[in-house]
Design an enzyme around this catalytic site. Structure first.
Site, PDB file in Angstrom:
ATOM      1  N   CYS A 166       6.143  47.396  41.438  1.00 30.42           N
ATOM      2  CA  CYS A 166       7.099  47.229  40.498  1.00 30.42           C
ATOM      3  C   CYS A 166       8.718  47.061  41.009  1.00 30.42           C
ATOM      4  O   CYS A 166       9.226  46.139  41.195  1.00 30.42           O
ATOM      5  CB  CYS A 166       6.827  48.297  39.886  1.00 30.42           C
ATOM      6  SG  CYS A 166       5.535  48.497  38.421  1.00 30.42           S
ATOM      7  N   VAL A 169       9.258  43.499  42.146  1.00 28.39           N
ATOM      8  CA  VAL A 169       9.329  42.646  41.443  1.00 28.39           C
ATOM      9  C   VAL A 169      11.178  42.929  40.826  1.00 28.39           C
ATOM     10  O   VAL A 169      11.210  41.741  40.551  1.00 28.39           O
ATOM     11  CB  VAL A 169       8.395  42.531  40.299  1.00 28.39           C
ATOM     12  CG1 VAL A 169       8.827  41.937  39.002  1.00 28.39           C
ATOM     13  CG2 VAL A 169       6.843  41.890  40.918  1.00 28.39           C
ATOM     14  N   HIS A 170      11.031  44.294  40.612  1.00 32.68           N
ATOM     15  CA  HIS A 170      12.827  44.508  40.267  1.00 32.68           C
ATOM     16  C   HIS A 170      13.619  43.732  41.195  1.00 32.68           C
ATOM     17  O   HIS A 170      14.728  43.036  40.682  1.00 32.68           O
ATOM     18  CB  HIS A 170      12.529  46.222  40.218  1.00 32.68           C
ATOM     19  CG  HIS A 170      13.968  46.604  39.306  1.00 32.68           C
ATOM     20  ND1 HIS A 170      14.656  46.774  37.978  1.00 32.68           N
ATOM     21  CD2 HIS A 170      14.773  47.436  40.630  1.00 32.68           C
ATOM     22  CE1 HIS A 170      15.458  47.323  38.408  1.00 32.68           C
ATOM     23  NE2 HIS A 170      16.013  47.920  39.454  1.00 32.68           N
ATOM     24  N   VAL A 171      13.320  44.153  42.466  1.00 36.16           N
ATOM     25  CA  VAL A 171      14.523  44.089  43.456  1.00 36.16           C
ATOM     26  C   VAL A 171      14.563  42.316  43.284  1.00 36.16           C
ATOM     27  O   VAL A 171      15.603  41.294  43.494  1.00 36.16           O
ATOM     28  CB  VAL A 171      14.292  44.121  44.891  1.00 36.16           C
ATOM     29  CG1 VAL A 171      15.463  44.129  46.292  1.00 36.16           C
ATOM     30  CG2 VAL A 171      14.588  45.969  44.737  1.00 36.16           C
ATOM     31  N   ALA A 174      16.183  41.088  40.681  1.00 36.52           N
ATOM     32  CA  ALA A 174      17.471  40.900  40.285  1.00 36.52           C
ATOM     33  C   ALA A 174      18.133  40.118  41.340  1.00 36.52           C
ATOM     34  O   ALA A 174      19.484  40.062  41.112  1.00 36.52           O
ATOM     35  CB  ALA A 174      18.507  42.696  41.087  1.00 36.52           C
TER      36      ALA A 174
END
Ligand code: HEM
Length: 218
Positions: A166, A169-171, A174
Site C-alpha cells: 500500500c 502505491v501511496h508514494v 503522490a
C-alpha cells in the site's frame, strides 16, 4: 503569480510533522521487520547496529507509528467515507491513470480512500498481533498459547506485506500526480491542482474563504 494558480493550504505544519513521523517510523519498521523475517534481508539490521538492537527497537517504533497514525485517522476519517462519486471514479480508473480526472472528487479520491482504510486495517492487525508476539517484561506474550502466537506471527507478516505494498502505491501516486508531494512538504497545492483533482474540496475551501471574508467586512 497568476490569480488562477495561487496556492491553497492543504495541510497545516502539525499535520505534516505528524505525517513524516509516521512515514519515518514506517521506514524503520520495514527495515527492521524485513531483517527479522527474511534471513536474506538480515543485513538491513546494520541500520540499527545489530539484529538484536533491531529486535528491541522494532516494537517500540511500532507503538509510536500506531499512535501517530491514530492521530491521522481521527483527522482524516471523515474525509475518507465512501460516497457515490467514488463508484464513478473507480469505474473510470483507467481514464484517471491517463490523466483525465473523473467525478466530483472531495478531499480524497476513491483510490486514496481504499489506501486509507487498508492502512488502518493493517495497522490495527499489526498492533494486536505485535503485542501478542512481544517477548518483553512489559507485556504478556507468555499469556498466549504457542498456537495463538504462531497465528499472530502469520497475520503480522501478511499485514506487513500488504501495508508495504500500500505504501509503495501511496508514494508512487503522490509522485505520479504532479504537485501532490508539495502538499506534504510545504502544506500547499496550486488552485489548478485543487480544481482538477479535487473539485468538490476546492469549492468547499472557496466557500469557507468567502464566509471568512464577509464576516470580516461585517
Ligand atoms: C514514505 C513516504 C511517503 C510519502 C512520500 C508520502 C506522501 C504523501 C502525500 C504527498 C500526501 C498528500 C496527498 C494528498 O493530499 O492528496 C500524503 C497523505 C497521507 N499519507 Fe503519506 N506518504 C508517505 C508515507 C506514508 C505512510 C507510511 C503512511 C501511513 C501508514 C502515510 C499516510 C498518509 C495519510 C493517512 C495521508 C492523508 C491522506 C489520505 O487519507 O489518503 N503516508 N502522503
Amino acid at each position: 503569480m497568476k490569480q488562477e494558480n495561487r496556492l491553497i493550504q492543504r495541510y497545516s505544519a502539525s499535520e505534516r510533522i505528524n505525517h513524516w513521523i509516521v512515514a519515518f517510523c514506517f521506514i524503520l519498521l520495514a527495515l527492521s521487520g524485513l531483517a527479522l523475517f527474511y534471513p536474506s534481508f538480515s543485513w538491513f539490521a546494520q541500520v540499527f547496529g545489530t539484529l538484536q538492537t533491531a529486535r528491541i527497537i522494532h516494537p517500540f517504533v511500532g507503538i509510536i507509528m500506531f499512535i501517530g497514525f491514530m492521530i491521522q485517522f481521527f483527522r482524516y476519517a471523515a474525509h475518507n467515507i465512501p460516497n457515490k462519486e467514488d463508484v464513478r471514479w473507480a469505474l473510470s480508473v483507467k481514464e484517471v491513470v491517463m490523466g483525465h480526472e473523473v467525478g466530483d472528487v472531495g478531499k480524497y479520491n476513491a483510490g486514496q480512500k481504499v489506501m486509507f482504510w487498508a492502512m488502518t486495517a493493517c495497522l490495527f492487525v499489526m498492533l494486536v498481533t505485535g503485542v501478542m508476539m512481544w517477548q518483553s517484561p512489559y507485556f504478556f506474550a507468555d499469556n498466549f498459547s504457542i498456537e495463538a502466537r504462531r497465528i499472530a506471527i502469520l497475520l503480522h507478516a501478511w499485514a506487513a506485506l500488504i501495508l508495504i505494498a500500500c505504501i509503495i502505491v501511496h508514494v508512487y501516486a503522490a509522485i505520479w500526480i504532479r504537485g501532490t508531494i508539495r502538499a506534504m512538504t510545504h502544506g500547499v497545492v496550486t488552485e489548478n491542482w485543487a480544481k482538477s483533482h479535487h473539485p468538490a474540496w476546492y469549492r468547499e475551501i472557496m466557500q469557507n474563504e468567502a464566509k471568512v471574508k464577509s464576516a470580516k467586512k461585517d
